[in-house]
Motif scaffolding. Structure first.
Motif, mmCIF file in Angstrom:
data_model
loop_
_atom_site.group_PDB
_atom_site.id
_atom_site.type_symbol
_atom_site.label_atom_id
_atom_site.label_comp_id
_atom_site.label_asym_id
_atom_site.label_seq_id
_atom_site.Cartn_x
_atom_site.Cartn_y
_atom_site.Cartn_z
ATOM 1 N N ARG A 50 0.733 -1.091 -0.118
ATOM 2 C CA ARG A 50 0.042 -0.064 -0.108
ATOM 3 C C ARG A 50 0.865 1.263 -0.055
ATOM 4 O O ARG A 50 0.739 2.031 -0.687
ATOM 5 N N GLY A 51 1.788 1.099 0.752
ATOM 6 C CA GLY A 51 2.721 2.648 0.625
ATOM 7 C C GLY A 51 3.512 2.535 -0.336
ATOM 8 O O GLY A 51 3.779 3.809 -1.138
ATOM 9 N N LEU A 52 3.893 1.585 -0.999
ATOM 10 C CA LEU A 52 4.445 1.894 -2.447
ATOM 11 C C LEU A 52 3.473 2.036 -3.576
ATOM 12 O O LEU A 52 3.824 2.927 -4.476
ATOM 13 N N LEU A 53 2.397 1.715 -3.318
ATOM 14 C CA LEU A 53 1.275 2.200 -4.291
ATOM 15 C C LEU A 53 0.813 3.732 -4.064
ATOM 16 O O LEU A 53 0.794 4.250 -5.020
ATOM 17 N N ILE A 61 6.209 -2.838 -10.993
ATOM 18 C CA ILE A 61 7.412 -2.467 -10.572
ATOM 19 C C ILE A 61 7.537 -2.722 -8.947
ATOM 20 O O ILE A 61 8.501 -3.365 -8.535
ATOM 21 N N ILE A 62 6.457 -2.802 -8.103
ATOM 22 C CA ILE A 62 6.385 -3.191 -6.959
ATOM 23 C C ILE A 62 6.769 -4.701 -6.947
ATOM 24 O O ILE A 62 7.342 -5.153 -5.840
ATOM 25 N N LYS A 63 6.268 -5.522 -7.418
ATOM 26 C CA LYS A 63 6.371 -7.006 -7.681
ATOM 27 C C LYS A 63 7.947 -7.143 -7.658
ATOM 28 O O LYS A 63 8.578 -7.997 -6.982
ATOM 29 N N GLN A 64 8.751 -6.371 -8.395
ATOM 30 C CA GLN A 64 10.184 -6.295 -8.423
ATOM 31 C C GLN A 64 10.946 -5.843 -7.272
ATOM 32 O O GLN A 64 11.911 -6.432 -7.032
ATOM 33 N N ILE A 65 10.276 -4.806 -6.562
ATOM 34 C CA ILE A 65 10.865 -4.394 -5.569
ATOM 35 C C ILE A 65 11.005 -4.966 -4.242
ATOM 36 O O ILE A 65 11.677 -5.217 -3.340
ATOM 37 N N LEU A 66 9.651 -5.803 -3.985
ATOM 38 C CA LEU A 66 9.259 -6.417 -2.853
ATOM 39 C C LEU A 66 10.416 -7.435 -2.276
ATOM 40 O O LEU A 66 10.582 -7.233 -1.145
ATOM 41 N N PRO A 67 11.129 -8.144 -3.211
ATOM 42 C CA PRO A 67 12.163 -8.869 -2.575
ATOM 43 C C PRO A 67 13.177 -8.195 -1.899
ATOM 44 O O PRO A 67 13.916 -8.593 -0.929
ATOM 45 N N CYS A 68 13.568 -6.825 -2.302
ATOM 46 C CA CYS A 68 14.400 -5.763 -1.557
ATOM 47 C C CYS A 68 13.922 -5.655 -0.051
ATOM 48 O O CYS A 68 14.602 -5.353 0.788
ATOM 49 N N LEU A 69 12.936 -5.885 0.193
ATOM 50 C CA LEU A 69 12.348 -5.809 1.504
ATOM 51 C C LEU A 69 12.471 -6.841 2.330
ATOM 52 O O LEU A 69 12.306 -6.764 3.724
ATOM 53 N N ASP A 70 12.755 -8.087 1.955
ATOM 54 C CA ASP A 70 12.951 -9.228 2.531
ATOM 55 C C ASP A 70 14.397 -9.463 3.219
ATOM 56 O O ASP A 70 15.259 -9.004 2.562
ATOM 57 N N LYS A 71 14.346 -10.386 4.008
ATOM 58 C CA LYS A 71 15.867 -10.615 4.462
ATOM 59 C C LYS A 71 15.702 -12.245 4.465
ATOM 60 O O LYS A 71 14.863 -12.932 5.243
ATOM 61 N N PRO A 72 16.864 -12.917 3.927
ATOM 62 C CA PRO A 72 17.630 -12.201 2.945
ATOM 63 C C PRO A 72 17.142 -11.907 1.865
ATOM 64 O O PRO A 72 16.007 -12.290 1.390
ATOM 65 N N ARG A 73 17.751 -10.886 0.932
ATOM 66 C CA ARG A 73 17.243 -10.225 -0.064
ATOM 67 C C ARG A 73 17.423 -11.274 -1.329
ATOM 68 O O ARG A 73 18.553 -11.920 -1.547
ATOM 69 N N GLU A 83 14.704 1.271 -18.786
ATOM 70 C CA GLU A 83 13.313 1.766 -18.623
ATOM 71 C C GLU A 83 12.960 1.819 -17.220
ATOM 72 O O GLU A 83 12.509 2.898 -16.683
ATOM 73 N N MET A 84 13.065 0.486 -16.618
ATOM 74 C CA MET A 84 12.788 0.330 -15.346
ATOM 75 C C MET A 84 13.509 1.163 -14.302
ATOM 76 O O MET A 84 12.807 1.798 -13.364
ATOM 77 N N LEU A 85 14.718 1.195 -14.490
ATOM 78 C CA LEU A 85 15.741 1.672 -13.640
ATOM 79 C C LEU A 85 15.245 3.312 -13.571
ATOM 80 O O LEU A 85 15.360 3.771 -12.542
ATOM 81 N N ALA A 86 15.056 3.829 -14.859
ATOM 82 C CA ALA A 86 14.841 5.148 -15.093
ATOM 83 C C ALA A 86 13.628 5.653 -14.205
ATOM 84 O O ALA A 86 13.435 6.556 -13.426
ATOM 85 N N THR A 87 12.438 4.837 -14.357
ATOM 86 C CA THR A 87 11.317 4.974 -13.508
ATOM 87 C C THR A 87 11.389 4.930 -12.120
ATOM 88 O O THR A 87 10.964 5.728 -11.303
ATOM 89 N N LEU A 88 12.264 3.908 -11.622
ATOM 90 C CA LEU A 88 12.359 4.038 -10.322
ATOM 91 C C LEU A 88 13.262 4.937 -9.605
ATOM 92 O O LEU A 88 12.897 5.575 -8.496
ATOM 93 N N GLU A 89 14.107 5.545 -10.394
ATOM 94 C CA GLU A 89 14.982 6.925 -10.127
ATOM 95 C C GLU A 89 13.996 7.902 -9.949
ATOM 96 O O GLU A 89 14.454 8.761 -9.232
ATOM 97 N N ARG A 90 13.283 8.120 -10.966
ATOM 98 C CA ARG A 90 12.281 9.215 -11.023
ATOM 99 C C ARG A 90 11.311 9.330 -9.677
ATOM 100 O O ARG A 90 11.175 10.079 -8.894
ATOM 101 N N GLU A 91 10.903 7.847 -9.467
ATOM 102 C CA GLU A 91 9.895 7.843 -8.561
ATOM 103 C C GLU A 91 10.923 8.165 -7.210
ATOM 104 O O GLU A 91 10.242 8.277 -6.101
#
Length: 128
Positions: A50-53, A61-73, A83-91
């Protein structure tokens, strides 16, 4: 827990929880009678989604970011297109600006409250 309890605890409509499951954002077990069975992990995960939305990120993109929130990643780099990296940088930059704005607003509200409470305390002291 059942879907209704997860909905209540996260403030997320049941329909959205089913959508998150369809999109692979949350993984749900099933009880012997076929009902969805959520665990405590899902509460935190839904809040994160919800926070990411709310920050403006699309579910793909959230689906790709979610593993970064887990431990271990577990991060899948093959999915990271330019394009995705540029989008993430803008966000990220937009979130940083929003955090700055929210911080300034929070500080202004805190200063106002301190001033009002200080004045109210002084007024009470003057009466005594």
């Amino acid at each position: 827990m059942r879907i209704g309890e997860l909905s209540d605890r996260t403030g997320t409509p049941r329909r959205l929880l089913r959508y998150y499951e369809e999109q692979g954002l949350i993984v749900v077990g099933r009880s012997p009678n076929g009902y969805r069975a959520y665990d405590e992990y899902n509460v935190d995960r839904v809040v994160q989604i919800r926070g990411l939305l709310d920050a403006g990120l699309p579910t793909r993109i959230i689906k790709q970011i979610l593993p970064c929130l887990d431990k271990p990643r577990v991060i899948h780099f093959p999915d990271a297109t330019p394009e995705m990296l540029a989008t993430l940088e803008r966000e990220r930059d937009r979130m940083t600006a929003r955090i700055g704005c929210l911080t300034r607003n929070r500080d202004a509200v805190a200063a106002y409250l301190a001033e009002v409470r200080g004045d109210a305390a002084a007024t009470v002291a003057d009466r005594g």
